[in-house]
Design a protein around this motif. Structure first.
Motif: not given
Length: 98
Positions: A49-54
């Motif tokens: 999940d890229e949004s979690a990394r961001k």
């Protein structure tokens, strides 16, 4: 978890971990290099999940000015009176001085 010899050295059997939890070292390195090339300061190879990394990166940036301080955060201060009252678990952990 990454399949490395550190687990054996620690006396752990990585083979007893769920297979879905264990990443091969080559995959970890490839992902870390791809993250580095993408400019990531923190790479979490298994996080899809890229949004979690961001969100993690945004939180790190927001906390940056508070991370390197000489004083202990107030929530970790333990009054000496509570130590005298017998709360040895905190004293033993080194979070306060009597």
């Amino acid at each position: 978890m990454t399949r490395t010899e550190i687990w054996e050295r620690a006396g752990k059997d990585i083979g007893s971990s769920p297979p879905d939890w264990v990443m091969e070292p080559e995959d970890l390195v490839d992902a870390a290099l791809a993250g580095f090339d993408a400019g990531e300061t923190v790479t979490i190879p298994s996080l899809a999940d890229e949004s979690a990394r961001k969100a993690l990166q945004a939180a790190r940036i927001a906390m940056a000015s508070s991370l390197s301080r000489r004083d202990v955060a107030p929530r970790y201060l333990v009054p000496a009176a509570s130590l005298r009252a017998g709360d040895v678990s905190l004293a033993a952990a080194g979070s306060a001085t009597p």
